[in-house]
Design an enzyme around this catalytic site. Structure first.
Site, PDB file in Angstrom:
ATOM      1  N   SER A 137       0.717  -3.824  20.376  1.00  0.00           N
ATOM      2  CA  SER A 137       0.107  -2.696  19.660  1.00  0.00           C
ATOM      3  C   SER A 137      -1.399  -2.661  19.883  1.00  0.00           C
ATOM      4  O   SER A 137      -1.988  -1.600  20.117  1.00  0.00           O
ATOM      5  CB  SER A 137       0.389  -2.814  18.159  1.00  0.00           C
ATOM      6  OG  SER A 137       1.755  -2.651  17.902  1.00  0.00           O
TER       7      SER A 137
ATOM      8  N   ARG B 254      -3.949   0.107  22.102  1.00  0.00           N
ATOM      9  CA  ARG B 254      -5.070   0.772  21.425  1.00  0.00           C
ATOM     10  C   ARG B 254      -6.403   0.416  22.061  1.00  0.00           C
ATOM     11  O   ARG B 254      -7.325   1.242  22.099  1.00  0.00           O
ATOM     12  CB  ARG B 254      -5.047   0.409  19.933  1.00  0.00           C
ATOM     13  CG  ARG B 254      -3.873   1.099  19.191  1.00  0.00           C
ATOM     14  CD  ARG B 254      -3.556   0.374  17.901  1.00  0.00           C
ATOM     15  NE  ARG B 254      -2.619   1.087  17.032  1.00  0.00           N
ATOM     16  CZ  ARG B 254      -1.285   1.068  17.165  1.00  0.00           C
ATOM     17  NH1 ARG B 254      -0.713   0.387  18.160  1.00  0.00           N
ATOM     18  NH2 ARG B 254      -0.505   1.714  16.308  1.00  0.00           N
TER      19      ARG B 254
ATOM     20  N   GLY C 121       7.345   3.687  23.539  1.00  0.00           N
ATOM     21  CA  GLY C 121       7.213   4.683  22.472  1.00  0.00           C
ATOM     22  C   GLY C 121       5.793   4.751  21.940  1.00  0.00           C
ATOM     23  O   GLY C 121       5.286   5.832  21.616  1.00  0.00           O
TER      24      GLY C 121
ATOM     25  N   SER D 184       5.814   5.101   9.590  1.00  0.00           N
ATOM     26  CA  SER D 184       5.654   4.841  11.024  1.00  0.00           C
ATOM     27  C   SER D 184       4.187   4.811  11.415  1.00  0.00           C
ATOM     28  O   SER D 184       3.463   5.794  11.251  1.00  0.00           O
ATOM     29  CB  SER D 184       6.376   5.924  11.832  1.00  0.00           C
ATOM     30  OG  SER D 184       5.863   5.963  13.153  1.00  0.00           O
TER      31      SER D 184
ATOM     32  N   GLN E 252       3.198   4.644  14.423  1.00  0.00           N
ATOM     33  CA  GLN E 252       3.004   5.472  15.615  1.00  0.00           C
ATOM     34  C   GLN E 252       2.679   6.907  15.223  1.00  0.00           C
ATOM     35  O   GLN E 252       1.803   7.529  15.824  1.00  0.00           O
ATOM     36  CB  GLN E 252       4.242   5.421  16.515  1.00  0.00           C
ATOM     37  CG  GLN E 252       4.428   4.061  17.165  1.00  0.00           C
ATOM     38  CD  GLN E 252       5.639   3.998  18.067  1.00  0.00           C
ATOM     39  OE1 GLN E 252       6.397   4.952  18.179  1.00  0.00           O
ATOM     40  NE2 GLN E 252       5.835   2.862  18.710  1.00  0.00           N
TER      41      GLN E 252
ATOM     42  N   ASP F 202       9.893  -4.719  13.991  1.00  0.00           N
ATOM     43  CA  ASP F 202      10.319  -5.107  15.343  1.00  0.00           C
ATOM     44  C   ASP F 202      11.027  -6.462  15.375  1.00  0.00           C
ATOM     45  O   ASP F 202      11.498  -6.894  16.432  1.00  0.00           O
ATOM     46  CB  ASP F 202       9.108  -5.146  16.282  1.00  0.00           C
ATOM     47  CG  ASP F 202       8.544  -3.747  16.529  1.00  0.00           C
ATOM     48  OD1 ASP F 202       9.290  -2.762  16.377  1.00  0.00           O
ATOM     49  OD2 ASP F 202       7.341  -3.652  16.871  1.00  0.00           O
TER      50      ASP F 202
ATOM     51  N   ARG G 270      13.807  -6.810  22.967  1.00  0.00           N
ATOM     52  CA  ARG G 270      13.900  -7.700  21.797  1.00  0.00           C
ATOM     53  C   ARG G 270      15.333  -8.157  21.531  1.00  0.00           C
ATOM     54  O   ARG G 270      15.559  -9.244  20.996  1.00  0.00           O
ATOM     55  CB  ARG G 270      13.282  -7.039  20.575  1.00  0.00           C
ATOM     56  CG  ARG G 270      11.788  -6.706  20.786  1.00  0.00           C
ATOM     57  CD  ARG G 270      11.032  -6.520  19.506  1.00  0.00           C
ATOM     58  NE  ARG G 270       9.765  -5.847  19.746  1.00  0.00           N
ATOM     59  CZ  ARG G 270       8.658  -6.437  20.236  1.00  0.00           C
ATOM     60  NH1 ARG G 270       8.652  -7.718  20.507  1.00  0.00           N
ATOM     61  NH2 ARG G 270       7.561  -5.730  20.435  1.00  0.00           N
TER      62      ARG G 270
HETATM   63  C1  S3P Z   1       4.122   0.380  16.739  1.00  0.00           C
HETATM   64  C2  S3P Z   1       4.744   0.883  15.620  1.00  0.00           C
HETATM   65  C3  S3P Z   1       6.177   0.678  15.326  1.00  0.00           C
HETATM   66  C4  S3P Z   1       6.755  -0.459  16.164  1.00  0.00           C
HETATM   67  C5  S3P Z   1       6.348  -0.371  17.596  1.00  0.00           C
HETATM   68  C6  S3P Z   1       4.840  -0.450  17.727  1.00  0.00           C
HETATM   69  C7  S3P Z   1       2.692   0.663  16.953  1.00  0.00           C
HETATM   70  O1  S3P Z   1       6.888   1.845  15.618  1.00  0.00           O
HETATM   71  O2  S3P Z   1       8.164  -0.470  16.072  1.00  0.00           O
HETATM   72  O3  S3P Z   1       6.916  -1.424  18.350  1.00  0.00           O
HETATM   73  O4  S3P Z   1       2.064   0.012  17.826  1.00  0.00           O
HETATM   74  O5  S3P Z   1       2.146   1.526  16.247  1.00  0.00           O
HETATM   75  P1  S3P Z   1       7.119   3.005  14.496  1.00  0.00           P
HETATM   76  O6  S3P Z   1       5.802   3.615  14.194  1.00  0.00           O
HETATM   77  O7  S3P Z   1       8.051   3.993  15.160  1.00  0.00           O
HETATM   78  O8  S3P Z   1       7.753   2.324  13.331  1.00  0.00           O
END
Ligand code: S3P
Length: 441
Positions: A28, A32, A100, A173, A175, A321, A394
């Protein structure tokens, strides 16, 4: 690397985990760091960067938009920031692979640019829900096309003026939150996001580290558009989500004693520690410090007798996760473990509820999938077997860890995507004492 190859892992039963291990950098935070470093004024040096396919896809995407980036070289990346308005139109769609996080965060950031972009991904990413980000972005004035099913490719029309919104997240979330905040940097006025439950706050912390004002009031986080970012240096801690495999492995394998070094223990990520402790795990947090606005520590884990619990729902987003490997812990724990309120697991890199239930059943574990979680009656011996990871990194690593307590070999199909988050998993797991290797496909 081609994702069509069937990389197969084989893990031999038994063993224990020992020694000191530093797992790769936080995924993460690595994503960023590239995004904010690219948009900053000045040069950002990142150390501890995750050289996995997901964060490398983000790095490549910013190169494709004209950002000069040196490295990665042993986790060191130097980003020559172009400023908030300095990105250039890429000449082709940006391929974000399996990630994602890359797709959802970049969708927000690119909605505010003056040029068009198309975001694409692999089969898994192309089946994951994107309306959750394109709907709020449309409320801000963005124009983004998805497929009829609300999935990628995402076609983002540039040059649309954005305005701030006040958005209540329908799901917890990070994300979605981060996507909206990044769009908010380009929006007229103020953008606020309200979270239904705390989620990882790396975006907020890193924005502040780059000198951007972020206001937090309880569950609400706000940014004002039109500011700028000042380059800074970032030391990426080891990823607690990767450390989690060793934390569970050491807990379930008798005679284990392992120390995981320099792990990020941001309180929005430590659900794994809290859940394992509630199950009776022996976990010590040592030498806690702070690097670049993120708390870091060494984590020592010794084996213990785990027992089943009802996992508190408030901890679900803080361990989102880690459930594949937590289900393995539950299979080894005496009694019943119940997870509820985790329907989000069904839209991760795979449907992690169904794929884990199928895999555990293949080993003879008594596990029942529910719409929003799992019931696992653990503590009985389980066998070896053959597992389909469905290309989910995972899931593959969770079943490798399961071998520590299995009655026979565990063979895991479709493991290529372990490279997305943990490229040296086989090597580090082998050094720690897990007999796992890649076998010919
Ligand atoms: C993440 C947020 C999570 C997590 C993903 C990384 C991030 O997803 O599962 O592996 O870096 O913001 P969600 O926001 O869909 O929960």
């Amino acid at each position: 690397m081609s994702h069509h190859d069937n990389i197969i892992f084989q893990a031999r039963p038994g063993g224990r985990l020992q020694g000191r291990v530093r797992v790769p950098g936080d995924k993460s935070i690595s994503h960023r760091a590239i995004m904010l470093g690219a948009l900053a004024e000045g040069t950002t040096t990142v150390t501890g960067f995750l050289e996995g396919e997901d964060s490398l896809a983000t790095l490549q995407a910013f190169r494709d938009m004209g950002v000069d980036i040196d490295g990665p070289d042993a986790g060191r990346v130097v980003i020559h920031g172009v400023g908030m308005r300095g990105l250039r139109a890429p000449s082709a769609p940006l391929d974000l692979g399996n990630s994602g996080t890359a797709m959802r965060l970049m969708c927000g950031l690119l909605a505010g640019q003056g040029f068009d972009t198309t975001l694409v991904g692999d089969a898994s990413l192309s089946s994951r829900p994107m309306k959750r980000v394109t709907d709020p972005l449309a409320q801000m004035g963005a124009v983004i096309d998805t497929t009829a099913g609300g999935t990628a490719p995402l076609r983002i029309t540039g040059g649309k003026p954005l305005h701030g919104i006040d958005y209540r997240l329908p799901v917890a979330s990070a994300q979605i939150k981060s996507c909206i905040l990044l769009a908010g940097l380009y929006a007229e006025g103020r953008t606020c996001v309200t979270e239904p439950a705390p989620t990882r706050d790396h975006t907020e912390r890193m924005l502040a580290g780059f000198g951007y004002r972020v206001e937090r009031d309880g569950a609400i986080v706000c940014v004002e558009g039109g500011g700028s970012l000042r380059a800074c240096d970032i030391d990426v801690p080891a990823d607690i989500s990767s450390a989690a495999f060793f934390m569970v492995g050491a807990s379930i394998a008798e005679g284990s004693d392992i120390t995981l070094e320099h792990v990020g223990i941001n309180p929005t990520r430590t659900g794994i520690i809290e859940i394992l402790r509630q199950m009776g795990a022996d976990i010590e947090i040592l030498d806690q410090t702070e690097v670049g606005g993120e708390p870091v520590a060494d984590i020592r884990v010794r084996s213990s007798r785990l027992h089943g619990i009802e996992i508190p729902e408030a901890l679900v987003p803080l361990a989102i996760d880690e459930f594949p490997v937590l289900f393995v812990a539950a299979a080894c724990a005496e009694g019943t473990t119940v997870l509820r309120g985790a329907e989000e697991l069904r839209v991760k890199e795979s449907d992690r509820i169904q794929v884990m239930a199928d895999g555990l059943a293949a080993l003879g574990v008594d596990a029942t999938a529910t719409p929003d979680g799992m019931v696992i009656r653990g503590g009985r011996a389980y066998a070896g077997g053959r597992i389909d990871s469905h290309g989910d990194h995972r899931i593959a690593m969770a079943f490798a860890i399961a071998a520590l307590r299995a009655g026979g070999d565990i063979t895991i199909d479709d493991c290529a995507n372990v490279n997305t988050s943990f490229p040296n998993f086989l090597e580090l797991a082998g050094m720690a004492g897990l007999a796992v290797s890649q076998v010919a496909s």
